[in-house]
Design an enzyme around this catalytic site. Structure first.
Site, PDB file in Angstrom:
ATOM      1  CD  GLU A 257      44.977 107.375   4.819  1.00 10.48           C
ATOM      2  OE1 GLU A 257      45.016 106.367   6.115  1.00 10.48           O
ATOM      3  OE2 GLU A 257      46.315 107.907   4.974  1.00 10.48           O
ATOM      4  CB  CYS A 296      37.773 106.658   8.233  1.00 10.96           C
ATOM      5  SG  CYS A 296      39.214 108.143   8.711  1.00 10.96           S
TER       6      CYS A 296
HETATM    7  P1  NAP Z   1      34.818 102.603  -1.751  1.00 10.39           P
HETATM    8  O1  NAP Z   1      33.035 101.903  -2.335  1.00 10.39           O
HETATM    9  O2  NAP Z   1      35.990 101.318  -1.575  1.00 10.39           O
HETATM   10  O3  NAP Z   1      34.799 103.782  -2.880  1.00 10.39           O
HETATM   11  C1  NAP Z   1      36.360 104.522  -2.174  1.00 10.39           C
HETATM   12  C2  NAP Z   1      36.524 104.916  -3.658  1.00 10.39           C
HETATM   13  O4  NAP Z   1      36.176 104.377  -4.947  1.00 10.39           O
HETATM   14  C3  NAP Z   1      35.222 105.808  -3.966  1.00 10.39           C
HETATM   15  O5  NAP Z   1      36.047 106.891  -5.226  1.00 10.39           O
HETATM   16  C4  NAP Z   1      34.530 104.096  -5.049  1.00 10.39           C
HETATM   17  O6  NAP Z   1      33.939 105.159  -6.567  1.00 10.39           O
HETATM   18  C5  NAP Z   1      36.249 104.049  -5.763  1.00 10.39           C
HETATM   19  N1  NAP Z   1      36.107 102.740  -7.072  1.00 10.39           N
HETATM   20  C6  NAP Z   1      35.168 101.900  -6.425  1.00 10.39           C
HETATM   21  N2  NAP Z   1      35.416 101.066  -7.402  1.00 10.39           N
HETATM   22  C7  NAP Z   1      36.677 101.633  -8.074  1.00 10.39           C
HETATM   23  C8  NAP Z   1      37.816 100.475  -8.953  1.00 10.39           C
HETATM   24  N3  NAP Z   1      37.677  99.681  -9.485  1.00 10.39           N
HETATM   25  N4  NAP Z   1      38.774 101.777  -9.155  1.00 10.39           N
HETATM   26  C9  NAP Z   1      39.393 102.952  -8.802  1.00 10.39           C
HETATM   27  N5  NAP Z   1      37.960 103.758  -7.802  1.00 10.39           N
HETATM   28  C10 NAP Z   1      37.206 102.666  -7.756  1.00 10.39           C
HETATM   29  O7  NAP Z   1      35.075 103.446  -0.531  1.00 10.39           O
HETATM   30  P2  NAP Z   1      33.355 103.535   0.352  1.00 10.39           P
HETATM   31  O8  NAP Z   1      32.500 103.133  -0.023  1.00 10.39           O
HETATM   32  O9  NAP Z   1      33.087 104.866  -0.384  1.00 10.39           O
HETATM   33  O10 NAP Z   1      33.721 104.351   1.485  1.00 10.39           O
HETATM   34  C11 NAP Z   1      34.063 103.099   3.101  1.00 10.39           C
HETATM   35  C12 NAP Z   1      35.425 102.643   3.503  1.00 10.39           C
HETATM   36  O11 NAP Z   1      36.475 103.551   3.443  1.00 10.39           O
HETATM   37  C13 NAP Z   1      35.347 102.986   4.774  1.00 10.39           C
HETATM   38  O12 NAP Z   1      35.813 101.317   4.196  1.00 10.39           O
HETATM   39  C14 NAP Z   1      35.929 102.933   5.488  1.00 10.39           C
HETATM   40  O13 NAP Z   1      36.887 102.344   6.672  1.00 10.39           O
HETATM   41  C15 NAP Z   1      37.358 103.613   4.638  1.00 10.39           C
HETATM   42  N6  NAP Z   1      37.952 105.028   4.788  1.00 10.39           N
HETATM   43  C16 NAP Z   1      39.424 105.114   5.383  1.00 10.39           C
HETATM   44  C17 NAP Z   1      39.353 106.281   5.527  1.00 10.39           C
HETATM   45  C18 NAP Z   1      40.265 106.448   6.087  1.00 10.39           C
HETATM   46  O14 NAP Z   1      40.836 107.658   5.974  1.00 10.39           O
HETATM   47  N7  NAP Z   1      41.377 105.126   6.347  1.00 10.39           N
HETATM   48  C19 NAP Z   1      38.540 107.216   5.338  1.00 10.39           C
HETATM   49  C20 NAP Z   1      37.422 107.224   4.737  1.00 10.39           C
HETATM   50  C21 NAP Z   1      36.694 106.451   4.363  1.00 10.39           C
HETATM   51  P3  NAP Z   1      32.706 104.763  -6.956  1.00 10.39           P
HETATM   52  O15 NAP Z   1      31.822 106.172  -5.441  1.00 10.39           O
HETATM   53  O16 NAP Z   1      31.655 105.688  -7.875  1.00 10.39           O
HETATM   54  O17 NAP Z   1      31.816 103.961  -6.647  1.00 10.39           O
END
Ligand code: NAP
Length: 518
Positions: A257, A296
């Site tokens: 997602e 999202c």
């Molecule tokens: P993110 O920076 O991509 O982080 C998401 C998760 O991935 C966090 O738990 C993060 O951990 C982890 N992560 C980071 N680097 C990683 C790696 N190399 N390997 C494995 N895991 C890793 O996203 P975010 O800033 O939290 O969320 C915002 C984004 O999420 C927005 O773009 C939004 O659209 C999207 N979103 C989508 C939905 C949907 O249902 N489609 C729902 C909610 C949000 P850390 O926090 O420890 O870095």
């Protein structure tokens, strides 16, 4: 020293090593708690989850696992006040916004408890009917679905620490699959606390529900072929998950997602002040302000007939003027903060980028914040932008600004709006506002293939529809293309991700034996 939140893995609580990462209050910048996953024995913890958690869950029927979910609902309800406190401190959200996350989660688990109860004492689910293969009809093919004997790893985004856990965990646990959740670090506290409460209540078998807070390092490496991973977050991290050898070489099933440029469309037959116009404006403002636009599903692009562009902008401006932004501890505040100062900087940079091809129609950033220091807090007031030249605008169809920001686009013919909506290249949700059933149905179908959900609002449901951005467990969540290609929820369909489909080819009595209730 600030409290260090523990991780639960291998049937035990573990304090991560080192100083860890400090979680803060996004309004006051106060340090709250710390998290660390350093030094955890991930491989053995995962084994414990598969063997003990998964083993015990699979022994149970669907109905018995549904009872566990009902008990989880009781625990979450009993501790609801504490969850609201944590959300206020760590996410800077108003009570109404926290409800979307917390009560939305409790409702979702409750729904899966009900749906699961209806599956009764089955261990195996039939998938379609048996079809004859042999000439005499005795030898048949029956597709069945059984729980995968791996674990489900959830890597979650910061914006829904509660709902993000439970909308995934409810179908996984109901399917009989143990869960390891890795919440986003900045808001991990609420997820950790909920797991702590459910573990303490002794409802689930040891190893069925686990939490790792802090770095994700090593989690993907420890996945085995029958595990699944469900990721929610940015497109960049999604690419890392997709490219990991657990997925590319070991066939770990991945649900993604990612970001999404969701749309709202006001149909050409709307007129200023009519029911469709009013519903459209109301929903647009809701989507810009609820959780400060950090959903999202929030509307990023709103499409209106050229002749209504000014009237819609004015109506949105009038509503946004009444939205007090600031510290939700003050009851006058309707919109809290972004999750962190880093997110604040990212949203400001996103607005600056969009203004290369847009002009502000409404920009509330100059208004005073309530009980919040603009130099410290992550509070950011809403901004509505309009394209300088709609036919040459590009960035707004490609870049998600994850905050209280939306672009209002005028269209000439309806076909132009449909073309622009499709330029989002796959989104979670679009909503369509109008009065004529025929043209609403046609519009919905013209964008159905590029959305996970199309939300149609006509006058008869203007007061009762569930909201553009609210994800109901009855409906599918997830979208094609840019949105990640994932599929979650949608009632019992969500179980498909955690179940394996197998064709059993056997004589009729064998098939009847393996599916006694079918
Ligand atoms: P993110 O920076 O991509 O982080 C998401 C998760 O991935 C966090 O738990 C993060 O951990 C982890 N992560 C980071 N680097 C990683 C790696 N190399 N390997 C494995 N895991 C890793 O996203 P975010 O800033 O939290 O969320 C915002 C984004 O999420 C927005 O773009 C939004 O659209 C999207 N979103 C989508 C939905 C949907 O249902 N489609 C729902 C909610 C949000 P850390 O926090 O420890 O870095």
């Amino acid at each position: 020293m600030i409290e260090l939140l523990e991780n639960y893995l291998g049937g035990q609580w573990h304090a991560g090593a080192g100083a860890g990462t400090v979680l803060t209050d996004p309004i006051t910048a106060e340090a709250l708690v710390r998290v660390s996953s350093d030094g955890l024995e991930i491989a053995s913890g995962f084994d414990f989850a598969r063997q003990h958690g998964g083993g015990a869950l699979r022994e149970m029927t669907f109905g018995a696992r549904a009872e566990l979910l009902a008990k989880i609902v009781g625990v979450l309800q009993a501790n609801r006040d504490a969850y609201y406190e944590i959300a206020l401190a760590n996410s800077g959200t108003t009570k109404a916004d926290s409800a979307v996350d917390i009560d939305g989660a409790i409702y979702t688990v409750g729904q899966y408890a009900k749906w699961g109860a209806a599956l009764g004492d089955a261990h195996v689910l039939a998938d379609g009917d048996a079809v004859p293969l042999g000439k005499d009809g005795v030898f048949r093919s029956q597709h069945v679905r059984t729980p995968t004997r791996g674990l489900a790893l959830f890597i979650n985004a910061f914006n829904f620490p509660s709902w993000g856990l439970w909308e995934k965990a409810a179908p996984a646990l109901l399917a009989g699959v143990p869960v390891v959740v890795k919440p986003a670090t900045s808001t991990a506290w609420l997820t950790q606390r909920m797991v702590q409460d459910v573990v303490a209540a002794g409802i689930l078998p040891p190893g069925a529900l686990n939490v790792v807070c802090g770095s994700a390092r090593g989690l993907m490496d420890a996945l085995e072929p029958f595990d699944v991973v469900s990721f929610t977050g940015s497109a960049e991290t999604a690419a890392v998950i997709r490219g990991h050898e657990a997925v590319t070489m070991r066939s770990v099933r991945a649900n993604i997602e990612a970001d999404s440029l969701n749309s709202a469309l006001l149909m050409p037959d709307a007129t200023p002040g009519d029911a469709s116009f009013e519903a459209f404006v109301k929903v647009l403002v809701q989507e810009m302000t609820v959780k400060s636009g950090q959903k999202c599903t929030a509307i990023r692009r709103a499409f209106v007939p050229q002749s209504l562009h000014g009237a819609v902008a004015e109506a949105v401006a009038a509503r946004l003027e009444r939205v007090a932004v600031g510290n939700p501890r003050n009851e006058a505040v309707r919109m809290g903060s972004l999750v962190s100062r880093a997110q604040y900087d990212a949203v400001q940079a996103g607005i600056a980028a969009l203004t290369r091809e847009c002009r502000p129609l409404v920009d509330r950033r100059g208004a005073a914040l309530v009980d919040a220091d603009p130099d410290i807090s992550a509070c950011l007031a809403p901004v509505l932008l309009g394209p300088l030249d709609p036919s040459n605008a590009e960035l707004m169809h490609r870049m998600e600004v994850f905050g209280p920001v939306c672009t209002l686009l005028p269209y000439g013919r309806l076909g132009e709006a449909v073309t622009m909506i499709r330029r989002g290249e796959g989104s979670l949700v679009a909503s369509v506002f109008g009065a004529d059933p025929r043209s609403l149905a046609d519009a919905a179908l013209s964008i159905a293939d590029v959305h996970g959900r199309v939300h149609v609002v006509s006058p008869e449901v203007a007061g009762t529809h569930t909201g553009h951005g609210n994800v109901m467990p009855q409906s599918q969540h997830g979208g094609p293309g840019r949105a990640g290609g994932g599929q979650e929820l949608g009632g019992l369909r969500a179980l498909d991700f955690y179940l394996r489909r197998t064709a059993i080819q056997a004589a009729a009595p064998v098939i009847t034996t393996l599916l006694p209730t079918g």
